[in-house]
Design a protein around this motif. Structure first.
Motif, PDB file in Angstrom:
ATOM      1  N   ALA A 331       6.282   6.081 -20.472  1.00 24.64           N
ATOM      2  CA  ALA A 331       6.945   6.094 -19.105  1.00 24.64           C
ATOM      3  C   ALA A 331       6.073   5.276 -18.032  1.00 24.64           C
ATOM      4  CB  ALA A 331       6.984   7.388 -18.584  1.00 24.64           C
ATOM      5  N   ASP A 332       4.670   4.802 -18.425  1.00 24.67           N
ATOM      6  CA  ASP A 332       3.850   4.123 -17.400  1.00 24.67           C
ATOM      7  C   ASP A 332       4.025   2.709 -17.937  1.00 24.67           C
ATOM      8  OD1 ASP A 332       2.492   4.383 -19.716  1.00 24.67           O
ATOM      9  OD2 ASP A 332       0.898   4.807 -18.831  1.00 24.67           O
ATOM     10  N   LYS A 333       5.007   2.328 -18.986  1.00 26.70           N
ATOM     11  CA  LYS A 333       5.221   0.813 -19.249  1.00 26.70           C
ATOM     12  C   LYS A 333       6.409   0.353 -18.632  1.00 26.70           C
ATOM     13  CE  LYS A 333       1.745   1.316 -22.460  1.00 26.70           C
ATOM     14  NZ  LYS A 333       0.552   0.928 -22.267  1.00 26.70           N
ATOM     15  N   LEU A 353      19.507  13.465 -27.579  1.00 27.44           N
ATOM     16  CA  LEU A 353      19.391  12.357 -26.791  1.00 27.44           C
ATOM     17  C   LEU A 353      19.929  12.533 -25.505  1.00 27.44           C
ATOM     18  CD1 LEU A 353      21.029   9.934 -29.399  1.00 27.44           C
ATOM     19  CD2 LEU A 353      18.861  10.079 -28.985  1.00 27.44           C
ATOM     20  N   ARG A 354      20.600  13.647 -25.314  1.00 33.48           N
ATOM     21  CA  ARG A 354      20.857  14.084 -23.745  1.00 33.48           C
ATOM     22  C   ARG A 354      19.840  14.568 -23.010  1.00 33.48           C
ATOM     23  NH1 ARG A 354      25.524  15.617 -26.840  1.00 33.48           N
ATOM     24  NH2 ARG A 354      27.274  14.440 -26.138  1.00 33.48           N
ATOM     25  N   LYS A 355      18.926  15.252 -24.039  1.00 35.40           N
ATOM     26  CA  LYS A 355      17.642  15.943 -23.410  1.00 35.40           C
ATOM     27  C   LYS A 355      16.661  14.729 -23.136  1.00 35.40           C
ATOM     28  CE  LYS A 355      13.968  19.293 -24.456  1.00 35.40           C
ATOM     29  NZ  LYS A 355      13.253  19.988 -25.376  1.00 35.40           N
ATOM     30  N   LEU A 356      16.346  13.785 -23.987  1.00 34.36           N
ATOM     31  CA  LEU A 356      15.742  12.520 -23.549  1.00 34.36           C
ATOM     32  C   LEU A 356      16.083  11.915 -22.269  1.00 34.36           C
ATOM     33  CD1 LEU A 356      15.107  10.867 -26.928  1.00 34.36           C
ATOM     34  CD2 LEU A 356      13.487  12.588 -25.895  1.00 34.36           C
ATOM     35  N   ASP A 357      17.456  11.849 -21.924  1.00 35.21           N
ATOM     36  CA  ASP A 357      18.009  11.235 -20.622  1.00 35.21           C
ATOM     37  C   ASP A 357      17.623  12.035 -19.409  1.00 35.21           C
ATOM     38  OD1 ASP A 357      19.253   9.870 -18.926  1.00 35.21           O
ATOM     39  OD2 ASP A 357      21.281  10.670 -19.384  1.00 35.21           O
ATOM     40  N   ALA A 358      17.765  13.110 -19.535  1.00 34.08           N
ATOM     41  CA  ALA A 358      17.463  14.048 -18.460  1.00 34.08           C
ATOM     42  C   ALA A 358      16.747  15.370 -18.661  1.00 34.08           C
ATOM     43  CB  ALA A 358      18.997  14.715 -17.758  1.00 34.08           C
ATOM     44  N   GLY A 359      16.259  15.859 -19.612  1.00 39.12           N
ATOM     45  CA  GLY A 359      15.748  17.011 -19.933  1.00 39.12           C
ATOM     46  C   GLY A 359      14.235  17.036 -19.770  1.00 39.12           C
ATOM     47  N   ASP A 369      11.558   8.651 -14.779  1.00 40.75           N
ATOM     48  CA  ASP A 369      12.909   8.855 -15.805  1.00 40.75           C
ATOM     49  C   ASP A 369      13.092   7.322 -16.325  1.00 40.75           C
ATOM     50  OD1 ASP A 369      15.015   9.327 -17.336  1.00 40.75           O
ATOM     51  OD2 ASP A 369      16.189  10.335 -15.460  1.00 40.75           O
ATOM     52  N   ASN A 370      12.473   7.330 -17.652  1.00 38.04           N
ATOM     53  CA  ASN A 370      12.698   6.073 -18.267  1.00 38.04           C
ATOM     54  C   ASN A 370      13.643   5.926 -19.420  1.00 38.04           C
ATOM     55  OD1 ASN A 370      11.177   7.604 -19.808  1.00 38.04           O
ATOM     56  ND2 ASN A 370      10.002   5.987 -20.616  1.00 38.04           N
ATOM     57  N   ALA A 371      14.592   6.751 -19.571  1.00 39.65           N
ATOM     58  CA  ALA A 371      15.534   6.911 -20.620  1.00 39.65           C
ATOM     59  C   ALA A 371      17.271   7.165 -20.076  1.00 39.65           C
ATOM     60  CB  ALA A 371      15.071   7.877 -21.538  1.00 39.65           C
ATOM     61  N   GLY A 372      18.183   6.447 -20.658  1.00 41.78           N
ATOM     62  CA  GLY A 372      19.370   6.930 -20.544  1.00 41.78           C
ATOM     63  C   GLY A 372      20.001   7.011 -21.938  1.00 41.78           C
ATOM     64  N   ALA A 403      10.550   2.740 -10.751  1.00 41.20           N
ATOM     65  CA  ALA A 403       9.669   2.213 -11.420  1.00 41.20           C
ATOM     66  C   ALA A 403       8.721   1.079 -10.205  1.00 41.20           C
ATOM     67  CB  ALA A 403       9.787   1.208 -12.434  1.00 41.20           C
ATOM     68  N   ARG A 404       9.172   0.603  -9.504  1.00 44.02           N
ATOM     69  CA  ARG A 404       8.474  -0.026  -8.394  1.00 44.02           C
ATOM     70  C   ARG A 404       8.015   1.027  -7.213  1.00 44.02           C
ATOM     71  NH1 ARG A 404      13.457  -3.375  -8.765  1.00 44.02           N
ATOM     72  NH2 ARG A 404      13.010  -5.373  -9.492  1.00 44.02           N
ATOM     73  N   GLU A 405       8.678   1.829  -7.115  1.00 47.34           N
ATOM     74  CA  GLU A 405       8.078   2.951  -6.171  1.00 47.34           C
ATOM     75  C   GLU A 405       6.818   3.767  -6.973  1.00 47.34           C
ATOM     76  OE1 GLU A 405       9.412   6.782  -3.730  1.00 47.34           O
ATOM     77  OE2 GLU A 405      10.863   5.791  -4.874  1.00 47.34           O
ATOM     78  N   ALA A 406       6.992   3.772  -8.160  1.00 48.20           N
ATOM     79  CA  ALA A 406       5.572   4.282  -8.794  1.00 48.20           C
ATOM     80  C   ALA A 406       4.421   3.611  -9.136  1.00 48.20           C
ATOM     81  CB  ALA A 406       6.329   5.514 -10.008  1.00 48.20           C
TER      82      ALA A 406
END
Length: 410
Positions: A331-333, A353-359, A369-372, A403-406
């Motif tokens: 996530a920091d990449k 996969l849905r969990k990776l998106d929002a869980g 949040d680096n996944a969709g 990502a720009r804000e973080a």
């Protein structure tokens, strides 16, 4: 003019005093009147016989011809007055003069016109030698005014109109013309991707594009029927807008990373099947190995652009914990992971996969949040290209902002 002598001996005639020509009356002479002109001379009737006395002026016996009038004709001082009005002197005499014709007294008038001198015929002048005409010197170019008005933009030609219609991003991507030359079969995909990018506000956005492909045993039919190749072509059409080299790195994974290769616009057809067949046995599904392989390739490339990773699979990973940990650490990449699920929508594996998106909470477990996730169904080739492109790019703009804000992106 000369008068021929009378035929008989003339009767003695009394002549008036000679009148100078300068004192002659300007008006024409009229018939003499007995009372008005007592000194008038009466001309006797012509005698039947010619006289031998010489006349005041001998008459030329030559054939009648034109009379030279170059000198003024003057009457002799002894010329008698005449009864008739004076006749104008003709330029030419067609009949010989007779004694009965009275001698007219000329009136003062304009000086006689001499015969025109013969006009000399000029010799023909030689033809002028042509003189070479120097080439015209072009006018100097006008100096533009300090603030010239902007010239109107030229009307776009057929190629530029087409590029404008599909949102040509040749300043960023490879451009429509190169796609037409290198991969004409991908032109429609390229155009469909352009429409989706404009809708998402991503026209002109730069990004490296990766493709991750599941080679687990359950994926066998998708390689065989060309579904995986079709997905690779769709990703190439998208990459042609976001990247400038028309090349997509591909990571094949199963139990481990099976292989890393590239697909390009030129020679893309059948490329996935050829690579797949050369990678050997199909194993299990370990996401974390593929995630780590992408991170290593991206960092080795030296790219400073963000990366869009299209991650395809048909089920849950063998190790869910390892998959979650790998995604949170990434996530920091500057990489965004867009998962694409093949298979039954009711499959329990797709729920992960849905969990990776929002869980996975932010920031407790990951920085952003680096996944969709998008589900392609049992027959992914039947999904319209435009729908797939919108799904692949739907969450990418939000991630760019976060990502720009973080501080993940500069």
């Amino acid at each position: 003019m000369t008068i021929p002598a009378p035929a008989s001996e003339p009767t003695p005639v009394h002549f008036a005093e000679p009148v100078p020509s300068a004192q002659l009356a300007p008006e024409p002479a009229t018939a003499p009147d007995a009372e008005a002109a007592p000194e008038a001379v009466v001309v006797p009737e012509r005698a039947p016989e010619r006289t031998t006395d010489p006349a005041p002026e001998p008459v030329s016996e030559t054939s009648p011809g034109p009379v030279d009038v170059t000198e003024p004709v003057t009457a002799p001082a002894t010329a008698p007055a005449v009864d008739a009005e004076p006749e104008p002197v003709a330029d030419t005499v067609t009949e010989p003069a007779v004694a009965t014709v009275p001698v007219p007294v000329p009136e003062p008038g304009p000086a006689p016109v001499p015969d025109p001198q013969p006009v000399p015929v000029p010799e023909p002048e030689p033809a002028p030698v042509p003189v070479p005409v120097p080439s015209p010197v072009p006018d100097p170019e006008p100096v533009p005014s300090p603030d010239p008005a902007p010239a109107p933009e030229p009307a776009p030609g057929p190629a530029s109109k087409e590029a404008s219609a599909v949102g040509d991003t040749s300043a960023v991507g490879v451009g429509l013309e190169k796609v037409q030359q290198s991969a004409p079969a991908l032109v429609n995909l390229y155009k469909a991707a352009a429409v989706s990018l404009r809708k998402q506000g991503l026209a002109g956005q730069r990004a490296a594009v990766y493709l991750v492909l599941d080679r687990s045993g359950s994926m066998r039919r998708y390689y065989k029927d060309g579904t995986v190749q079709h997905l690779a072509d769709q990703v190439l059409g998208l990459s042609a807008h976001l990247d400038d080299d028309g090349t997509v790195p591909v990571v094949f994974f199963s139990t481990d990373v099976d292989g890393v290769a590239e697909i390009e616009l030129a020679g893309h057809e059948g490329r996935i099947a050829a690579l797949h067949e050369g990678l050997g046995h199909m194993g299990r599904t370990n996401y974390h190995s593929a995630v780590q392989a992408v991170i290593e390739h991206y960092e080795a490339s030296g790219s400073t652009d963000p990366a869009l990773v299209v991650f395809q699979t048909d089920g849950a990973p063998t190790s869910r914990a390892a998959a979650e940990q790998a995604l949170c650490e990434a996530a920091d990449k500057p990489l965004f992971w867009q998962f694409v699920g093949f298979g039954d929508p009711k499959s329990a594996g797709l729920n992960f996969l849905r969990k990776l998106d929002a869980g996975l909470p932010v920031p407790e477990r990951r920085k952003v949040d680096n996944a969709g996730f998008t589900h392609a169904g049992l027959e992914p080739k039947e999904i319209p290209d435009a729908d797939l492109y919108e799904a692949l790019t739907a969450e990418f703009p939000q991630w760019l902002a976060a990502a720009r804000e973080a501080g993940v992106l500069s």
